[in-house]
Scaffold this motif. Structure first.
Motif, PDB file in Angstrom:
ATOM      1  N   ALA A 185      -0.049  -2.771   4.139  1.00  0.00           N
ATOM      2  CA  ALA A 185       0.620  -1.733   3.358  1.00  0.00           C
ATOM      3  C   ALA A 185      -0.359  -0.648   2.920  1.00  0.00           C
ATOM      4  N   ALA A 186      -1.564  -1.045   2.526  1.00  0.00           N
ATOM      5  CA  ALA A 186      -2.565  -0.071   2.085  1.00  0.00           C
ATOM      6  C   ALA A 186      -3.006   0.812   3.248  1.00  0.00           C
ATOM      7  N   ARG A 187      -3.192   0.212   4.398  1.00  0.00           N
ATOM      8  CA  ARG A 187      -3.604   0.996   5.577  1.00  0.00           C
ATOM      9  C   ARG A 187      -2.492   1.933   6.015  1.00  0.00           C
ATOM     10  N   ARG A 188      -1.253   1.457   5.968  1.00  0.00           N
ATOM     11  CA  ARG A 188      -0.110   2.308   6.310  1.00  0.00           C
ATOM     12  C   ARG A 188      -0.043   3.503   5.354  1.00  0.00           C
ATOM     13  N   SER A 189      -0.334   3.278   4.088  1.00  0.00           N
ATOM     14  CA  SER A 189      -0.326   4.357   3.111  1.00  0.00           C
ATOM     15  C   SER A 189      -1.383   5.412   3.450  1.00  0.00           C
ATOM     16  N   MET A 190      -2.556   4.963   3.869  1.00  0.00           N
ATOM     17  CA  MET A 190      -3.610   5.901   4.269  1.00  0.00           C
ATOM     18  C   MET A 190      -3.164   6.725   5.477  1.00  0.00           C
ATOM     19  N   LEU A 191      -2.536   6.065   6.431  1.00  0.00           N
ATOM     20  CA  LEU A 191      -2.069   6.751   7.638  1.00  0.00           C
ATOM     21  C   LEU A 191      -0.976   7.766   7.310  1.00  0.00           C
ATOM     22  N   GLU A 206      -3.824  -2.439  16.639  1.00  0.00           N
ATOM     23  CA  GLU A 206      -2.955  -2.725  15.496  1.00  0.00           C
ATOM     24  C   GLU A 206      -2.721  -1.473  14.655  1.00  0.00           C
ATOM     25  N   THR A 207      -3.757  -0.687  14.444  1.00  0.00           N
ATOM     26  CA  THR A 207      -3.614   0.532  13.662  1.00  0.00           C
ATOM     27  C   THR A 207      -2.706   1.533  14.357  1.00  0.00           C
ATOM     28  N   VAL A 208      -2.843   1.641  15.672  1.00  0.00           N
ATOM     29  CA  VAL A 208      -1.970   2.551  16.417  1.00  0.00           C
ATOM     30  C   VAL A 208      -0.512   2.127  16.274  1.00  0.00           C
ATOM     31  N   THR A 209      -0.261   0.827  16.338  1.00  0.00           N
ATOM     32  CA  THR A 209       1.099   0.315  16.126  1.00  0.00           C
ATOM     33  C   THR A 209       1.576   0.614  14.709  1.00  0.00           C
ATOM     34  N   LEU A 210       0.675   0.466  13.763  1.00  0.00           N
ATOM     35  CA  LEU A 210       0.998   0.712  12.364  1.00  0.00           C
ATOM     36  C   LEU A 210       1.365   2.179  12.115  1.00  0.00           C
ATOM     37  N   ALA A 211       0.828   3.073  12.944  1.00  0.00           N
ATOM     38  CA  ALA A 211       1.062   4.513  12.772  1.00  0.00           C
ATOM     39  C   ALA A 211       2.340   4.997  13.448  1.00  0.00           C
ATOM     40  N   GLU A 212       3.066   4.093  14.097  1.00  0.00           N
ATOM     41  CA  GLU A 212       4.301   4.498  14.780  1.00  0.00           C
ATOM     42  C   GLU A 212       5.285   5.102  13.778  1.00  0.00           C
ATOM     43  N   GLY A 213       5.880   6.231  14.172  1.00  0.00           N
ATOM     44  CA  GLY A 213       6.836   6.909  13.316  1.00  0.00           C
ATOM     45  C   GLY A 213       6.205   7.883  12.345  1.00  0.00           C
TER      46      GLY A 213
END
Length: 299
Positions: free
Chosen positions: A44-50, A67-74
């Motif tokens: 959640a914290a990393r998604r918030s940064m993205l 994983e980060t690239v997947t997290l940045a989807e959308g």
């Protein structure tokens, strides 16, 4: 104001990128977003940064980068990945601005950019123009030798050298399956797997990549002068890549703490050794990332 999130800023490349950003003029309008170290693995914290960032620079192991690239989807964030994960992946632009005349413009407009590896930067810079010009056949049995400073070998190797002296020199990747091989082959235009032997010396930063060739074994028996002319034409006007006269001695750490690369054709008439000298943490890593980041921001 452009907001930059360095995912993995505590590593060698991440620290180098942060330091370079902090040295840029305030007029560039850059803000670094930093995650609480205790939350660096918190999704959640990393998604918030993205969500907040304009560009996320990934300085992570390959799986974590994916994983980060997947997290940045959308999200609208653009990604600059310094790992090996996406360098020949579909949908990703290779972040070597000098590779082709139009490459800088392609990087500028891309959402996903893969920062090149240090060894491939030198090898591709030397071979791609020669393969495209027909002087070096794509199926030629190429050998690539390289030496890097220990700063590129990971935290454990750095500690070994700085605390305990470390080995003076060692070869590695002797299973001949180094992770940079696909990238070197793909962007050099080679159809035959090169023989790549990397090594590490007891010096912090710097690198030499060398490609030995028997000129008489090449179709048409091209001269070293022809090789040099092709390289000069390929990098004419480039700020960070220069083609220089041959020397009889090269020190690997001469370009430490710079973002430049020097290319040379050393020869005796019948044989040639192509060399690329650069800083493995500069043009080979953090310096290249800054160059790509600024292109992506239109700076």
């Amino acid at each position: 104001m452009a907001r930059i999130f360095i995912d993995g800023e505590a590593g060698t490349t991440g620290l180098g990128i942060r330091q370079r950003i902090e040295l840029l003029p305030a007029s560039y309008g850059l803000e670094i977003l930093s995650i609480d170290p205790a939350l660096r693995k918190d999704t959640a914290a990393r998604r918030s940064m993205l969500e907040q960032a304009d560009i996320a620079i990934l300085c992570l192991p390959d799986d974590a980068a994916r994983e980060t690239v997947t997290l940045a989807e959308g999200l609208e964030v653009r990604i600059l990945d310094a790992s090996t994960a996406h360098r020949i992946a579909d949908g990703w632009v290779y972040g070597f601005p000098e590779m082709d005349a139009e490459q800088a413009a392609v990087i500028r407009d891309a959402r996903f950019v893969a920062n090149p590896g240090c060894y491939p930067t030198g090898a591709i810079a030397l071979m791609r123009p020669l393969v495209r010009a027909g002087l070096l056949p794509a199926d030629h049995p190429v050998s690539i030798n390289a030496v890097s400073g220990y700063s590129g070998a990971g935290r454990a190797a750095i500690e070994e050298h700085e605390k305990n002296g470390g080995p003076a020199f060692f070869l590695y990747g002797l299973d001949l399956k180094h992770k940079h091989l696909p990238e070197i082959r793909h962007y050099s235009g080679l159809t035959r797997q090169p023989l790549f032997v990397p090594s590490v010396g007891h010096f912090p930063q710097g690198m030499i990549v060398s490609v030995p060739l028997h000129l008489k074994d090449l179709p048409g028996q091209p001269s070293a002068a022809e090789f040099e002319a092709v390289l000069q034409a390929a990098y004419d006007g480039c700020v960070h890549v220069r083609v220089l006269p041959a020397e009889t001695r090269l020190e690997a750490d001469a370009l430490a703490n710079t973002d430049d690369m020097e290319l040379r054709v050393h020869h005796n008439g019948e044989q040639a050794v192509l060399t690329a000298r650069l800083d493995n943490l500069g043009k080979g890593a953090s310096g290249a990332a800054i160059q790509n980041m600024l292109l992506m921001l239109g700076r």
